[in-house]
Design an enzyme around this catalytic site. Structure first.
Site, PDB file in Angstrom:
ATOM      1  N   LYS A  14      -9.548  -4.647  -5.798  1.00 18.23           N
ATOM      2  CA  LYS A  14      -8.822  -5.855  -6.623  1.00 18.23           C
ATOM      3  C   LYS A  14      -8.141  -6.745  -5.140  1.00 18.23           C
ATOM      4  O   LYS A  14      -7.769  -8.026  -5.210  1.00 18.23           O
ATOM      5  CB  LYS A  14      -7.271  -4.693  -6.330  1.00 18.23           C
ATOM      6  N   ARG A 146      -6.052  10.390  -3.349  1.00 18.72           N
ATOM      7  CA  ARG A 146      -5.485   9.094  -3.830  1.00 18.72           C
ATOM      8  C   ARG A 146      -6.283   8.575  -5.512  1.00 18.72           C
ATOM      9  O   ARG A 146      -5.669   7.999  -6.447  1.00 18.72           O
ATOM     10  CB  ARG A 146      -6.206   7.768  -3.138  1.00 18.72           C
TER      11      ARG A 146
HETATM   12  P1  ADP Z   1      -5.711   1.200  -2.714  1.00 23.36           P
HETATM   13  O1  ADP Z   1      -6.048   0.150  -3.042  1.00 23.36           O
HETATM   14  O2  ADP Z   1      -7.275   1.923  -1.798  1.00 23.36           O
HETATM   15  O3  ADP Z   1      -5.640   2.048  -3.101  1.00 23.36           O
HETATM   16  P2  ADP Z   1      -3.186  -0.071  -1.591  1.00 23.36           P
HETATM   17  O4  ADP Z   1      -3.029  -1.176   0.040  1.00 23.36           O
HETATM   18  O5  ADP Z   1      -3.084  -0.534  -3.227  1.00 23.36           O
HETATM   19  O6  ADP Z   1      -4.838   0.483  -1.298  1.00 23.36           O
HETATM   20  O7  ADP Z   1      -2.559   1.350  -1.438  1.00 23.36           O
HETATM   21  C1  ADP Z   1      -2.074   1.690   0.218  1.00 23.36           C
HETATM   22  C2  ADP Z   1      -1.132   3.301  -0.577  1.00 23.36           C
HETATM   23  O8  ADP Z   1       0.314   2.241  -0.384  1.00 23.36           O
HETATM   24  C3  ADP Z   1      -1.084   4.244  -2.157  1.00 23.36           C
HETATM   25  O9  ADP Z   1      -1.720   4.858  -1.625  1.00 23.36           O
HETATM   26  C4  ADP Z   1      -0.093   4.699  -1.970  1.00 23.36           C
HETATM   27  O10 ADP Z   1       0.577   5.254  -1.163  1.00 23.36           O
HETATM   28  C5  ADP Z   1       0.933   3.295  -1.411  1.00 23.36           C
HETATM   29  N1  ADP Z   1       1.377   2.337  -2.783  1.00 23.36           N
HETATM   30  C6  ADP Z   1       0.835   0.970  -2.583  1.00 23.36           C
HETATM   31  N2  ADP Z   1       1.226   0.493  -3.820  1.00 23.36           N
HETATM   32  C7  ADP Z   1       1.727   1.511  -4.290  1.00 23.36           C
HETATM   33  C8  ADP Z   1       3.061   1.633  -5.971  1.00 23.36           C
HETATM   34  N3  ADP Z   1       3.258   0.525  -6.570  1.00 23.36           N
HETATM   35  N4  ADP Z   1       3.547   2.911  -5.986  1.00 23.36           N
HETATM   36  C9  ADP Z   1       3.444   3.373  -5.407  1.00 23.36           C
HETATM   37  N5  ADP Z   1       3.052   3.598  -4.130  1.00 23.36           N
HETATM   38  C10 ADP Z   1       2.424   2.387  -3.445  1.00 23.36           C
END
Ligand code: ADP
Length: 191
Positions: A14, A146
């Site tokens: 993404k 995750r």
């Molecule tokens: P990835 O795509 O590898 O999961 P992200 O950077 O999108 O990595 O997210 C890292 C962490 O941040 C997630 O595992 C979660 O704990 C938290 N997080 C991110 N976006 C959200 C969301 N929309 N709602 C709840 N937690 C979130």
């Protein structure tokens, strides 16, 4: 304003494709994960709350990320739209986004979903850990949690958006970044 969602499991690419899309369509790329990591780095109370949850492969509370998105919509003006990456991740977040947009007289433009198999998620995240140094990428148990969180809490959004005619799925695997980029652009150009 255009409102695109970039959807997919952790490690689907993404972030990689968001940069290109944001430039091509003059969108502001908003990654809730990146915003949360910035809060953690700054040592804010919100960051402290998020840190333990992220380190456990769990989601932060819906109202926290919804408030971040609302704040971005309120403050960012000089773009043609938004590219939301990693949000929404739960049905309540999707519903909150719908009402947020409705209040502004706006609606979602489309959901761009990047799909990769679970085995590939492990491979990519473990590779990324060596480059980016994210603590939540370095531990196999956290990655596994995750992926579990994705399947139970986030995957139901596919049907939510499919039912609304907004869902566009793209194979994020196999193929090079360039191959996937071409597929993504071919789809977004038609939305
Ligand atoms: P990835 O795509 O590898 O999961 P992200 O950077 O999108 O990595 O997210 C890292 C962490 O941040 C997630 O595992 C979660 O704990 C938290 N997080 C991110 N976006 C959200 C969301 N929309 N709602 C709840 N937690 C979130």
């Amino acid at each position: 304003m255009k409102y695109y969602l970039l959807f997919g499991p952790p490690g689907a690419g993404k972030g990689t494709h968001a940069t290109v899309l944001a430039q091509r369509y003059n969108l502001k790329h908003i990654s809730t994960g990146a915003l949360l990591r910035a809060e953690i780095a700054a040592g804010t109370p919100l960051g402290k709350q998020a840190e333990a949850l992220i380190a456990d492969g769990r989601l932060v509370p819906d109202e926290v990320v919804v408030a971040m998105i609302e704040n971005a919509f309120d403050t960012i003006k000089d773009v043609d739209g938004f590219l939301l990456d990693g949000f929404p991740r739960t049905i309540p977040q999707a519903e909150a986004l719908d009402s947020l947009l409705q209040r502004r007289g706006e609606k979602l433009t489309g959901v761009i979903s990047l799909m990769i198999p679970d085995e590939e998620i492990y491979r990519r995240i473990q590779g990324r850990a060596l480059v980016d140094g994210r603590a939540d990428d370095a531990d196999e148990e956290i990655i596994s949690h995750r992926i579990q969180t994705y399947h139970t809490q986030t995957e139901p959004l596919i049907l939510y958006y499919r039912n609304r005619g907004l869902y566009h799925e793209i194979k994020g695997y196999p193929g090079s970044i360039e191959d996937v980029r071409k597929r993504v652009i071919a789809v977004v150009d038609t939305i």
